[in-house]
Scaffold this motif. Structure first.
Motif, short mmCIF file in Angstrom:
data_model
loop_
_atom_site.label_atom_id
_atom_site.label_comp_id
_atom_site.label_asym_id
_atom_site.label_seq_id
_atom_site.Cartn_x
_atom_site.Cartn_y
_atom_site.Cartn_z
N PHE A 93 -30.90 10.81 39.26
CA PHE A 93 -30.93 9.39 38.83
C PHE A 93 -30.69 9.29 37.23
N TYR A 94 -31.65 10.38 36.62
CA TYR A 94 -31.81 9.92 35.07
C TYR A 94 -30.66 10.78 34.60
N LEU A 95 -30.13 11.85 34.94
CA LEU A 95 -29.06 12.43 34.10
C LEU A 95 -27.63 11.69 34.65
N VAL A 96 -27.33 11.35 35.73
CA VAL A 96 -26.17 10.80 36.30
C VAL A 96 -25.97 9.34 36.44
N PHE A 97 -26.62 8.76 37.17
CA PHE A 97 -26.73 7.38 37.45
C PHE A 97 -27.03 6.55 36.27
N THR A 98 -28.16 6.75 35.71
CA THR A 98 -28.29 5.84 34.59
C THR A 98 -27.54 5.94 33.27
N PRO A 99 -26.83 7.10 32.97
CA PRO A 99 -25.86 7.25 31.68
C PRO A 99 -24.46 6.45 32.30
N VAL A 100 -24.12 6.81 33.43
CA VAL A 100 -22.90 6.02 34.00
C VAL A 100 -23.28 4.38 34.06
N ALA A 101 -24.34 4.03 34.27
CA ALA A 101 -24.51 2.44 34.41
C ALA A 101 -24.59 1.88 32.83
N ILE A 102 -25.21 2.62 32.07
CA ILE A 102 -25.41 2.49 30.66
C ILE A 102 -23.96 2.25 30.04
N VAL A 103 -23.16 3.24 30.57
CA VAL A 103 -21.73 3.18 29.91
C VAL A 103 -20.88 1.96 30.57
N LEU A 104 -21.21 1.51 31.67
CA LEU A 104 -20.30 0.77 32.46
C LEU A 104 -20.75 -0.71 31.57
N ARG A 105 -22.21 -1.01 31.51
CA ARG A 105 -22.57 -1.99 31.06
C ARG A 105 -21.95 -2.17 29.24
N TRP A 106 -21.97 -1.36 28.65
CA TRP A 106 -21.38 -1.24 27.26
C TRP A 106 -20.05 -1.48 27.49
N LEU A 107 -19.27 -1.07 28.45
CA LEU A 107 -17.64 -1.38 28.52
C LEU A 107 -17.50 -2.93 29.38
N GLY A 108 -18.73 -3.41 29.64
CA GLY A 108 -18.65 -4.88 30.13
C GLY A 108 -18.03 -4.77 31.62
N LYS A 109 -18.16 -3.76 32.38
CA LYS A 109 -17.80 -3.72 33.71
C LYS A 109 -18.73 -4.38 34.57
N ASP A 110 -18.31 -5.13 35.67
CA ASP A 110 -19.19 -5.65 36.76
C ASP A 110 -18.52 -5.15 38.09
N LEU A 111 -18.72 -3.87 38.30
CA LEU A 111 -18.12 -3.29 39.63
C LEU A 111 -18.18 -4.04 40.98
N LEU A 112 -19.70 -4.46 41.08
CA LEU A 112 -20.05 -5.28 42.14
C LEU A 112 -20.06 -6.59 42.16
N GLY A 113 -19.28 -7.31 41.24
CA GLY A 113 -19.28 -8.63 40.93
C GLY A 113 -20.74 -9.49 41.09
N LEU A 114 -21.48 -8.83 40.31
CA LEU A 114 -23.04 -9.44 40.48
C LEU A 114 -23.28 -10.70 39.53
N ALA A 115 -22.24 -10.69 38.48
CA ALA A 115 -22.60 -11.41 37.24
C ALA A 115 -22.57 -12.96 37.60
N LEU A 116 -23.79 -13.92 37.09
CA LEU A 116 -23.59 -15.24 37.39
C LEU A 116 -22.64 -16.02 36.59
N ASP A 117 -22.01 -16.88 37.39
CA ASP A 117 -21.09 -17.87 36.78
C ASP A 117 -21.51 -19.20 36.87
N PRO A 118 -22.18 -19.80 35.86
CA PRO A 118 -22.74 -21.02 35.93
C PRO A 118 -21.77 -22.13 36.48
N ALA A 119 -20.42 -22.08 36.30
CA ALA A 119 -19.29 -23.08 36.72
C ALA A 119 -19.00 -22.84 38.05
N ALA A 120 -19.18 -21.62 38.65
CA ALA A 120 -19.01 -21.52 40.13
C ALA A 120 -19.63 -22.39 41.01
N THR A 121 -18.79 -22.94 42.12
CA THR A 121 -19.45 -23.68 43.21
C THR A 121 -19.84 -22.94 44.26
#
Length: 140
Positions: A93-121
């Motif tokens: 968890f700490y040596l594989v998944f956490t660093p990958v998640a940090i890099v993906l957030r740093w790159l602005g990726k949202d692979l699961l599409g979980l970001a909130l969109d206030p304009a979406a109905t």
């Protein structure tokens, strides 16, 4: 009522191998370790070959003599699993998944599409209509 999601009921572990199979495994292991130095041009380990022969005789004549050793070996394996499993899982968890998640957030990726969109109905994702995929007929 449980306050956690974990199940702390005692586990009933399946019985270990038969005493004869346990002996056969140790015959093979001691034979392997006894003959391994030949690969590097060194003399064989006689003590390993002796233990292999002893396990062979006991496994052939009276495998019940190995029962206590078999139980100890099985319980040792269960104990090692209880210790090693959380350690390996934590390291993974700490040596594989956490660093990958940090890099993906740093790159602005949202692979699961979980970001909130206030304009979406709605967050409903429409599937394209394509013949038999949109129908529930002939499922199997």
């Amino acid at each position: 009522m449980a306050s956690t999601h974990e199940d702390f009921t005692p586990r009933i572990h399946p019985a270990g191998p038969s005493d004869r199979n346990f002996g056969l495994v140790f015959i093979a292991a001691f034979l392997f370790f006894g003959l391994w130095p030949l690969r590097h041009g060194r003399p064989v380990r006689l003590w390993c070959l002796g233990l292999s022969a002893a396990f062979l005789l006991i496994s052939a004549a009276r495998p019940a003599l190995l029962h206590t050793l078999n139980l100890l070996w099985t319980h040792c394996g269960i104990l090692m699993g209880k210790v090693v499993n959380p350690v390996v899982t934590g390291l993974l968890f700490y040596l594989v998944f956490t660093p990958v998640a940090i890099v993906l957030r740093w790159l602005g990726k949202d692979l699961l599409g979980l970001a909130l969109d206030p304009a979406a109905t709605t967050y409903w994702i429409r599937r394209p209509e394509s013949g038999s995929e949109s129908s529930m007929t002939n499922q199997f």
